[in-house]
Design a protein around this motif. Structure first.
Motif, PDB file in Angstrom:
ATOM      1  N   GLN A 103       5.829   6.709   7.096  1.00 19.04           N
ATOM      2  CA  GLN A 103       5.588   8.148   7.193  1.00 19.04           C
ATOM      3  C   GLN A 103       4.665   8.631   6.081  1.00 19.04           C
ATOM      4  O   GLN A 103       3.852   9.533   6.297  1.00 19.04           O
ATOM      5  CB  GLN A 103       6.914   8.915   7.194  1.00 19.04           C
ATOM      6  CG  GLN A 103       7.666   8.784   8.494  1.00 19.04           C
ATOM      7  CD  GLN A 103       9.082   9.316   8.431  1.00 19.04           C
ATOM      8  OE1 GLN A 103       9.716   9.344   7.369  1.00 19.04           O
ATOM      9  NE2 GLN A 103       9.606   9.732   9.579  1.00 19.04           N
ATOM     10  N   ARG A 104       4.763   8.025   4.884  1.00 16.40           N
ATOM     11  CA  ARG A 104       3.835   8.398   3.815  1.00 16.40           C
ATOM     12  C   ARG A 104       2.398   8.083   4.221  1.00 16.40           C
ATOM     13  O   ARG A 104       1.483   8.882   4.010  1.00 16.40           O
ATOM     14  CB  ARG A 104       4.210   7.672   2.515  1.00 16.40           C
ATOM     15  CG  ARG A 104       5.445   8.253   1.850  1.00 16.40           C
ATOM     16  CD  ARG A 104       5.657   7.711   0.452  1.00 16.40           C
ATOM     17  NE  ARG A 104       6.111   6.326   0.422  1.00 16.40           N
ATOM     18  CZ  ARG A 104       7.385   5.958   0.533  1.00 16.40           C
ATOM     19  NH1 ARG A 104       8.329   6.865   0.691  1.00 16.40           N
ATOM     20  NH2 ARG A 104       7.708   4.687   0.469  1.00 16.40           N
ATOM     21  N   CYS A 105       2.186   6.916   4.834  1.00 13.49           N
ATOM     22  CA  CYS A 105       0.863   6.545   5.337  1.00 13.49           C
ATOM     23  C   CYS A 105       0.413   7.504   6.425  1.00 13.49           C
ATOM     24  O   CYS A 105      -0.709   8.028   6.396  1.00 13.49           O
ATOM     25  CB  CYS A 105       0.907   5.121   5.887  1.00 13.49           C
ATOM     26  SG  CYS A 105      -0.510   4.651   6.890  1.00 13.49           S
TER      27      CYS A 105
ATOM     28  N   TYR B 271       0.664  13.235  10.364  1.00 11.95           N
ATOM     29  CA  TYR B 271       2.112  13.429  10.388  1.00 11.95           C
ATOM     30  C   TYR B 271       2.463  14.614   9.487  1.00 11.95           C
ATOM     31  O   TYR B 271       2.036  14.666   8.335  1.00 11.95           O
ATOM     32  CB  TYR B 271       2.831  12.162   9.921  1.00 11.95           C
ATOM     33  CG  TYR B 271       4.333  12.313   9.837  1.00 11.95           C
ATOM     34  CD1 TYR B 271       5.089  12.484  10.985  1.00 11.95           C
ATOM     35  CD2 TYR B 271       4.985  12.291   8.613  1.00 11.95           C
ATOM     36  CE1 TYR B 271       6.464  12.634  10.922  1.00 11.95           C
ATOM     37  CE2 TYR B 271       6.362  12.431   8.533  1.00 11.95           C
ATOM     38  CZ  TYR B 271       7.090  12.600   9.692  1.00 11.95           C
ATOM     39  OH  TYR B 271       8.453  12.750   9.636  1.00 11.95           O
ATOM     40  N   THR B 272       3.235  15.563  10.015  1.00 10.22           N
ATOM     41  CA  THR B 272       3.572  16.758   9.246  1.00 10.22           C
ATOM     42  C   THR B 272       5.070  16.917   9.015  1.00 10.22           C
ATOM     43  O   THR B 272       5.498  17.907   8.433  1.00 10.22           O
ATOM     44  CB  THR B 272       3.045  18.025   9.965  1.00 10.22           C
ATOM     45  OG1 THR B 272       3.627  18.068  11.276  1.00 10.22           O
ATOM     46  CG2 THR B 272       1.530  18.016  10.057  1.00 10.22           C
TER      47      THR B 272
ATOM     48  N   LYS C 206       1.357  10.498   7.036  1.00  6.48           N
ATOM     49  CA  LYS C 206       1.136  11.852   6.511  1.00  6.48           C
ATOM     50  C   LYS C 206      -0.229  11.937   5.833  1.00  6.48           C
ATOM     51  O   LYS C 206      -0.937  12.938   5.977  1.00  6.48           O
ATOM     52  CB  LYS C 206       2.250  12.214   5.533  1.00  6.48           C
ATOM     53  CG  LYS C 206       2.214  13.656   5.091  1.00  6.48           C
ATOM     54  CD  LYS C 206       3.477  14.016   4.324  1.00  6.48           C
ATOM     55  CE  LYS C 206       3.764  15.475   4.505  1.00  6.48           C
ATOM     56  NZ  LYS C 206       5.113  15.820   4.814  1.00  6.48           N
ATOM     57  N   THR C 207      -0.612  10.874   5.138  1.00  8.28           N
ATOM     58  CA  THR C 207      -1.874  10.878   4.404  1.00  8.28           C
ATOM     59  C   THR C 207      -3.079  10.811   5.330  1.00  8.28           C
ATOM     60  O   THR C 207      -4.065  11.521   5.119  1.00  8.28           O
ATOM     61  CB  THR C 207      -1.908   9.693   3.412  1.00  8.28           C
ATOM     62  OG1 THR C 207      -0.798   9.823   2.513  1.00  8.28           O
ATOM     63  CG2 THR C 207      -3.200   9.668   2.617  1.00  8.28           C
ATOM     64  N   TYR C 208      -3.004   9.991   6.375  1.00  3.46           N
ATOM     65  CA  TYR C 208      -4.196   9.722   7.193  1.00  3.46           C
ATOM     66  C   TYR C 208      -4.125  10.088   8.669  1.00  3.46           C
ATOM     67  O   TYR C 208      -5.160  10.174   9.318  1.00  3.46           O
ATOM     68  CB  TYR C 208      -4.554   8.234   7.103  1.00  3.46           C
ATOM     69  CG  TYR C 208      -4.998   7.814   5.733  1.00  3.46           C
ATOM     70  CD1 TYR C 208      -6.214   8.251   5.216  1.00  3.46           C
ATOM     71  CD2 TYR C 208      -4.198   7.000   4.951  1.00  3.46           C
ATOM     72  CE1 TYR C 208      -6.632   7.863   3.951  1.00  3.46           C
ATOM     73  CE2 TYR C 208      -4.615   6.603   3.689  1.00  3.46           C
ATOM     74  CZ  TYR C 208      -5.833   7.037   3.195  1.00  3.46           C
ATOM     75  OH  TYR C 208      -6.246   6.669   1.952  1.00  3.46           O
ATOM     76  N   TRP C 209      -2.940  10.251   9.227  1.00  2.00           N
ATOM     77  CA  TRP C 209      -2.834  10.336  10.691  1.00  2.00           C
ATOM     78  C   TRP C 209      -2.144  11.583  11.199  1.00  2.00           C
ATOM     79  O   TRP C 209      -1.666  11.633  12.317  1.00  2.00           O
ATOM     80  CB  TRP C 209      -2.153   9.070  11.222  1.00  2.00           C
ATOM     81  CG  TRP C 209      -2.911   7.850  10.781  1.00  2.00           C
ATOM     82  CD1 TRP C 209      -2.577   6.993   9.774  1.00  2.00           C
ATOM     83  CD2 TRP C 209      -4.166   7.409  11.273  1.00  2.00           C
ATOM     84  NE1 TRP C 209      -3.545   6.039   9.631  1.00  2.00           N
ATOM     85  CE2 TRP C 209      -4.539   6.269  10.545  1.00  2.00           C
ATOM     86  CE3 TRP C 209      -5.023   7.869  12.275  1.00  2.00           C
ATOM     87  CZ2 TRP C 209      -5.718   5.580  10.778  1.00  2.00           C
ATOM     88  CZ3 TRP C 209      -6.194   7.176  12.506  1.00  2.00           C
ATOM     89  CH2 TRP C 209      -6.534   6.043  11.763  1.00  2.00           C
TER      90      TRP C 209
ATOM     91  N   TYR D 264       0.775  -1.241   0.000  1.00  5.92           N
ATOM     92  CA  TYR D 264       0.000   0.000   0.000  1.00  5.92           C
ATOM     93  C   TYR D 264       0.810   1.297   0.000  1.00  5.92           C
ATOM     94  O   TYR D 264       0.267   2.346  -0.350  1.00  5.92           O
ATOM     95  CB  TYR D 264      -0.940   0.026   1.214  1.00  5.92           C
ATOM     96  CG  TYR D 264      -1.943  -1.091   1.185  1.00  5.92           C
ATOM     97  CD1 TYR D 264      -3.018  -1.064   0.291  1.00  5.92           C
ATOM     98  CD2 TYR D 264      -1.815  -2.181   2.021  1.00  5.92           C
ATOM     99  CE1 TYR D 264      -3.943  -2.095   0.255  1.00  5.92           C
ATOM    100  CE2 TYR D 264      -2.736  -3.217   1.991  1.00  5.92           C
ATOM    101  CZ  TYR D 264      -3.793  -3.176   1.101  1.00  5.92           C
ATOM    102  OH  TYR D 264      -4.700  -4.196   1.057  1.00  5.92           O
ATOM    103  N   TRP D 265       2.076   1.276   0.424  1.00  7.27           N
ATOM    104  CA  TRP D 265       2.789   2.535   0.653  1.00  7.27           C
ATOM    105  C   TRP D 265       4.153   2.611  -0.022  1.00  7.27           C
ATOM    106  O   TRP D 265       5.054   3.281   0.453  1.00  7.27           O
ATOM    107  CB  TRP D 265       2.890   2.808   2.162  1.00  7.27           C
ATOM    108  CG  TRP D 265       1.523   3.008   2.713  1.00  7.27           C
ATOM    109  CD1 TRP D 265       0.777   2.115   3.437  1.00  7.27           C
ATOM    110  CD2 TRP D 265       0.687   4.137   2.495  1.00  7.27           C
ATOM    111  NE1 TRP D 265      -0.462   2.629   3.683  1.00  7.27           N
ATOM    112  CE2 TRP D 265      -0.551   3.877   3.122  1.00  7.27           C
ATOM    113  CE3 TRP D 265       0.862   5.350   1.835  1.00  7.27           C
ATOM    114  CZ2 TRP D 265      -1.599   4.788   3.115  1.00  7.27           C
ATOM    115  CZ3 TRP D 265      -0.181   6.255   1.826  1.00  7.27           C
ATOM    116  CH2 TRP D 265      -1.403   5.962   2.460  1.00  7.27           C
TER     117      TRP D 265
END
Length: 149
Positions: free
Chosen positions: A92-94, A101-102, A96-99, A72-73
């Motif tokens: 971190q990509r996951c 993470y900045t 950043k997309t949903y949770w 998935y990532w």
């Protein structure tokens, strides 16, 4: 004529004393010193980024997480059970997309990565504070997450 034991002992003692004093017939012992290092030492930051951090997962659990990340990532490194830099970049990509993470996608599971991970892990039994500390509650929920993959 062969020197006596007493003569050899005296010569040995004098040689040791001369070397310890820094000269033997005008020759310095500095020639035996090691050459200075030419490669720069690794910084603490680069070492921490390269290290693996499984946060309590077994190798089998980490392999399941890596498989999920590959599906998935966009994780394309080996599935070896060691959550290293590339595993954490994918995570971190996951995050950043949903949770929420900045931070940078740098593969370093620091405080901000752990905070976003804790938000994800609330669906897997994490009930603690979103504090960025991967303590026992975070680790237990991370195991639940891995076991569900």
């Amino acid at each position: 004529m062969r020197p006596s034991i007493l003569t050899r002992s005296f010569i040995s003692a004098a040689t040791v004393a001369a070397i310890a004093g820094g000269s033997l017939l005008g020759t310095s012992v500095g020639f035996a010193a090691a050459a200075p290092a030419t490669a720069p030492a690794a910084s603490a930051q680069s070492v921490s980024i390269l290290a693996t951090q499984n946060f309590g997962l077994s190798s089998a659990q980490a392999k399941r997480v890596q498989g999920w990340l590959a599906t998935y990532w966009d994780y394309n490194d080996s599935i070896d059970g060691q959550l290293g830099t590339n595993s954490w970049k994918a995570f971190q990509r996951c995050l950043k997309t949903y949770w929420g993470y900045t931070g940078a996608i740098d593969g370093d599971p620091g405080v901000n990565t752990i905070k976003a991970l804790q938000r994800l892990l609330q669906g897997y039994g994490y009930t603690g504070a979103i504090d960025g500390d991967a303590g026992s509650g975070t680790r237990a929920a991370f195991k639940n997450f891995a076991d569900s993959r």
